[in-house]
Enzyme design. Structure first.
Site, PDB file in Angstrom:
ATOM      1  N   GLY A  73       0.822  -1.199   0.000  1.00  0.00           N
ATOM      2  CA  GLY A  73       0.000   0.000   0.000  1.00  0.00           C
ATOM      3  C   GLY A  73       0.860   1.255   0.000  1.00  0.00           C
ATOM      4  N   GLY A 121      -0.524  -5.260   0.531  1.00  0.00           N
ATOM      5  CA  GLY A 121      -1.729  -5.073  -0.244  1.00  0.00           C
ATOM      6  C   GLY A 121      -1.836  -6.001  -1.431  1.00  0.00           C
ATOM      7  N   GLU A 144       5.062  -6.385   7.513  1.00  0.00           N
ATOM      8  CA  GLU A 144       4.621  -5.158   8.181  1.00  0.00           C
ATOM      9  C   GLU A 144       5.242  -4.907   9.547  1.00  0.00           C
ATOM     10  OE1 GLU A 144       1.639  -6.089   5.046  1.00  0.00           O
ATOM     11  OE2 GLU A 144       2.677  -7.255   6.566  1.00  0.00           O
ATOM     12  N   ASP A 152      -2.281  -7.006   7.644  1.00  0.00           N
ATOM     13  CA  ASP A 152      -3.715  -6.738   7.530  1.00  0.00           C
ATOM     14  C   ASP A 152      -4.263  -7.320   6.225  1.00  0.00           C
ATOM     15  OD1 ASP A 152      -2.393  -4.822   5.932  1.00  0.00           O
ATOM     16  OD2 ASP A 152      -3.958  -3.323   6.247  1.00  0.00           O
TER      17      ASP A 152
END
Length: 356
Positions: A73, A121, A144, A152
């Site tokens: 992302g 992402g 992450e 996520d």
């Protein structure tokens, strides 16, 4: 529609191509919104029988080796927003997670081509798809915790369902898997040589009803999945859902591999490693993917405004000194109270909701 996503109908196939090569196709909010709009449009379009997701080639790509499918992302935007009021970051997460959920629940077959870097992402785009194609170029990871974030985009759902404690290992370390390892762990459904991808896409566009046969025909036997050699050690050393116990198990093991993992974890954010372990523990028990997304949104909204994320992005992305100063600095200093605050549900009027 943003130029960073090319969405069109080719034959009886809807095709989405990520088109932000300078950032290895890292996602921003307009890209997620464009993908969501295309998926919703094709959902009710009787001309479209299947959806194909890949990335547009970069002018400087080696024709034999793609740089990447999607590097994640827009981390800089998230950190800038997190350091301010967090509104733009929340908007991104909300839209991205709606797109992830739309893919997860899509009524038509979706094929993702995970050629090259597939991180963060990019994992969120590919793993909901019915068909997930890996190649010799694939490098899949959820890295992450190294920037004070957590896996996520459904990481709590997917990683918690991997064999043994593999998901916990991947979440904490950010280890990069190659294409053969993705296939062995079920993260990919097929392994094709990169040289066969153009033929696969052309054949699918020509006859989307034959996806299974096309991918089977072009699949090849992958190399050995190296990560499986370490599965017994991973299951033993990463068995606990408490970070302190994981560190203790690694410290008590005399092997070079255990020492390497301990050193690696020592460089990650203690706060978001604890967040990750809890996310997987609870993700394994989630009733459905929408519930997972609702929880991850609440966690993401809070973590993105905390010190560790802003500091992690500074150290790894902006200044590139790779020397983040985590706060809290040790696992012992990350209290259960802090983690409970991060995981607290949002009020209903602020919570994540699926796209209608």
């Amino acid at each position: 529609m943003t130029n960073d996503v090319i969405a069109d109908v080719q034959g009886r196939t809807g095709r989405i191509r990520l088109n932000r090569p300078a950032a290895i196709h890292a996602l921003n909010t307009p890209m997620c919104a464009a993908m969501l709009a295309a998926l919703e449009s094709w959902r009710v379009d009787t001309r479209v029988e299947a959806v194909l997701i890949d990335h547009a080639p970069s002018p400087d790509d080696d024709p034999k080796k793609s740089r990447g499918f999607c590097a994640g992302g827009d981390i800089r935007m998230l950190a800038t927003s997190g350091a301010a009021d967090g509104v733009e970051a929340r908007q991104f997460f909300h839209t991205e997670y709606q797109m992830n959920h739309k893919l997860f629940t899509y009524v038509k077959p979706v094929i993702a081509f995970m050629d090259g870097i597939t991180m963060g992402g990019g994992v969120g785009i590919s793993l909901p798809c019915q068909y997930r194609v890996a190649t010799e170029n694939t490098r899949l990871a959820m890295p992450e915790t190294g920037i004070g974030l957590f896996p996520d985009v459904g990481g709590g759902w997917y990683l918690s369902r991997l064999p043994g404690r593999m998901g916990q290992f991947l979440a904490l370390t950010g280890h990069r898997l190659d294409g053969a390892e993705c296939l062995a762990l079920g993260l990919a459904t097929h392994y094709l040589p990169a040289a066969a991808l153009d033929a696969a896409k052309a054949r699918i566009v020509a006859d989307p009803s034959a996806i299974e046969a096309i991918l089977a025909d072009l699949s090849v036997a992958p190399p050995a999945a190296k990560i499986l050699v370490h599965q017994p050690a991973i299951d033993r050393l990463f068995a606990a859902d408490t970070l302190e116990t994981v560190f203790a198990a690694l410290a008590a093991d005399p092997s070079d591999w255990a020492r390497a993992q301990s050193a690696l974890l020592s460089s990650k954010s203690p706060q978001t490693m604890k967040v990750s372990l809890r996310l997987l523990h609870e993700g394994a028990q989630m009733r459905d993917f929408a519930a997972e997304m609702r929880q991850e949104y609440a966690v993401g909204c809070r973590v993105v405004q905390r010190h560790d994320f802003i500091e992690g992005v500074r150290a790894v992305i902006i200044d590139k000194d790779n020397a983040p100063r985590w706060n809290p600095a040790t696992p012992e200093e990350v209290s259960d109270h802090l983690i409970n605050q991060i995981f607290a549900p949002l009020p209903d009027d602020e919570a994540w909701t699926p796209h209608n």
